[in-house]
Scaffold this active site. Structure first.
Site, short mmCIF file in Angstrom:
data_model
loop_
_atom_site.label_atom_id
_atom_site.label_comp_id
_atom_site.label_asym_id
_atom_site.label_seq_id
_atom_site.Cartn_x
_atom_site.Cartn_y
_atom_site.Cartn_z
CG HIS A 1 -4.83 -3.33 -0.13
ND1 HIS A 1 -4.53 -2.50 -1.19
CD2 HIS A 1 -4.28 -2.72 0.96
CE1 HIS A 1 -3.85 -1.45 -0.77
NE2 HIS A 1 -3.67 -1.57 0.53
CG ASP B 1 -6.29 -3.31 -3.72
OD1 ASP B 1 -7.11 -2.57 -3.13
OD2 ASP B 1 -5.06 -3.13 -3.69
CB SER C 1 -0.96 -0.04 1.19
OG SER C 1 -2.04 0.85 0.98
#
Length: 500
Positions: free
Chosen positions: A464, A439, A175
């Site tokens: 994710h 995601d 991320s």
């Protein structure tokens, strides 16, 4: 946006929820933190090494400022072999969790390749406090650029102190830390030899309307009828909010802490609609991942769970089914009711003290979105299933209300971020870009090869940062294959001392 990846997203927000009763998922992150604290004591519970602190510079770009502060880190050297590589897990927008020094894909690779492993907590998150408080004056020292300089200083110091200067450094992140991992390889190639960048948004954008579009597409894979019913529920919700009599009934239906009335502001209603949409956004983003090893709640709630509720044969209306999803998420996160007022949303984010539970990361990450990234997941696209009641202005106003920042500051920050880092056009090698196509964040990622030594892996059906978690039998084949590909490039780039 842990360790591990902004990835290991635990609900440290449980204390937030208990205190404020507000939606725990906002802007693609859990409120208060992107990832969370372990369920109990760090070291004793997991056998992980204890925390240490490194004297870090406050401002890397002002030589006259010699102030330092203690930055938290951990080190695991039980796998280390002579000439083995240095693995660094980059911290993100929440407290770091040292369980990642005992589990996760990178630990398996560390054992194979004889690596020494470090986790460095991001400045202003967790216990890494560069300043006395979280005032706007203090937050001027919070930026991705300062964080990368922290990494450079830390790695240079640690490799020298531990006689590791001849070892190849590899960074890992998911991320926002995945973005940092790629950017670090781009900006400091003389320090880091290779990087793994998972589920990383590489382009700053003010209006991230495509987030909700990907949510729709991901729900559609489970059931087109699910999407239709979500849209019908939002149409009914929008109509009910315009009718005083119907609006009153929403309190019981959606377990709201206070009734919907003429006393509510426009922002209250926008916050309500955004919070209910967040139930679906959260589940889609983390669908079937393996966060449970950290103690994350409600990981058994999947896209199929929500779509079963939205499509199950019954006499319930679409709005009633939408409310059942909300009740499920409230129960799973130990909330008695949903506090939808804008004031209740702002209150914890306005806290400037380190002593409050909410100081773990919510205010800080919001500041970064307002000054560097945007990433605002709006309802501005016509190709998404939620009511168009959380537009860009809803998010931009938060930057003003919390930090006194104008939209011009936001726009300038986004331009500077993309100019400085290069967006999807950055010229790099020795990076693996990994994304899951379920995601929503993959819409801002690099999903196509950047040359022979900068491969991109787009994992069909994955959520994710799914590649970063510990392996398990129920992992889909596509995730298992992605890990094989990542290991292939690590072996190629690290060199001869990796095990055959």
């Amino acid at each position: 946006m842990h360790s591990p990846p902004v990835l290991a997203f635990l609900l440290i927000a449980s204390s937030w929820n208990a205190a404020y009763g507000s939606s725990h998922f906002f802007q693609g992150k859990y409120r208060g933190s992107l990832k969370g604290l372990p369920a109990s004591n760090h070291s004793t519970s997991y056998g992980a090494p204890g925390e240490q602190y490194f004297p870090q510079k406050l401002d890397h770009f002002n030589e006259a400022n010699v102030t330092t502060w203690p930055q938290r880190f951990w080190v695991q050297d039980k796998f280390h072999k002579p000439k083995g590589p240095v693995f660094v897990m980059i911290g993100g927008e929440g407290p770091e969790n040292p369980i990642w020094l005992t589990q996760g894909q990178w630990i398996g690779w560390a054992e194979k390749f004889g690596a020494i492993c470090f986790i460095l907590e991001h400045r202003f998150y967790g216990k890494s406090h560069p300043t006395p408080d979280l005032s706007v004056e203090s937050l001027q020292f919070l930026s991705s650029e300062q964080a990368l300089a922290d990494l450079a200083n830390f790695i240079t110091n640690q490799t020298a102190a531990r006689n590791l200067k001849d070892s190849k450094v590899v960074t890992f992140g998911g991320s926002y830390p995945g973005s940092l991992s790629a950017w670090f390889r781009s900006k400091y190639p003389h320090i880091v030899h290779a990087a793994i960048s998972s589920s990383a948004p590489m382009v700053a954008v003010e209006d991230f309307a495509d987030y909700a579009v990907v949510v729709k597409n991901s729900l559609n894979r489970s059931s087109p009828q699910c999407v239709q019913n979500v849209q019908a529920a939002n149409d009914a919700l929008q109509a009910a909010l315009k009718n005083p009599d119907s609006a009153k009934k929403l309190q019981d239906l959606f377990q709201l802490c206070t009734p919907v009335s003429n006393e509510n502001s426009k922002k209250d209603l926008e916050n309500l609609v955004e919070s209910l949409a967040g139930n679906f956004m959260e589940v889609v983003q983390y669908n079937r991942d393996n966060r449970a090893f950290e103690g994350a709640q409600a990981t058994n709630i999947t896209i199929d769970t929500l779509c079963d509720i939205m499509t199950h044969d019954s006499t319930d209306t679409a709005l009633q089914r939408y409310a059942r999803v909300n009740s499920l998420l409230l129960s799973a996160t130990s909330q008695e009711c949903l506090n939808f007022t804008y004031e209740s949303f702002l209150e914890p984010l306005a806290n400037t003290e380190w002593t409050d539970e909410t100081s773990a990361g919510g205010r800080q990450w919001t500041y970064q979105t307002c000054t560097e990234f945007g990433f605002f997941q709006t309802s501005d696209s016509n190709n998404q299933p939620f009511a168009p009641m959380f537009p860009l202005k809803f998010f931009v106003d938060q930057c003003r209300d919390l930090f006194g920042l104008s939209e011009e500051v936001l726009k300038n920050g986004i331009t500077e971020t993309n100019t400085y880092y290069g967006g999807r056009d950055l010229k790099v090698d020795h990076i693996v870009f990994v994304n899951g196509d379920i995601d929503p964040w993959h819409a801002l990622g690099i999903t196509k090869r950047h040359g022979h030594n900068a491969p991109a892996v787009l994992i069909k059906g994955a959520a994710h940062c799914s590649d970063m978690y510990p392996s398990r039998d129920e992992d889909i084949p596509e995730v298992k294959l992605a890990r094989v590909i990542i290991e292939f490039f690590l072996r190629k780039w690290i060199g001869w001392f990796a095990e055959a």
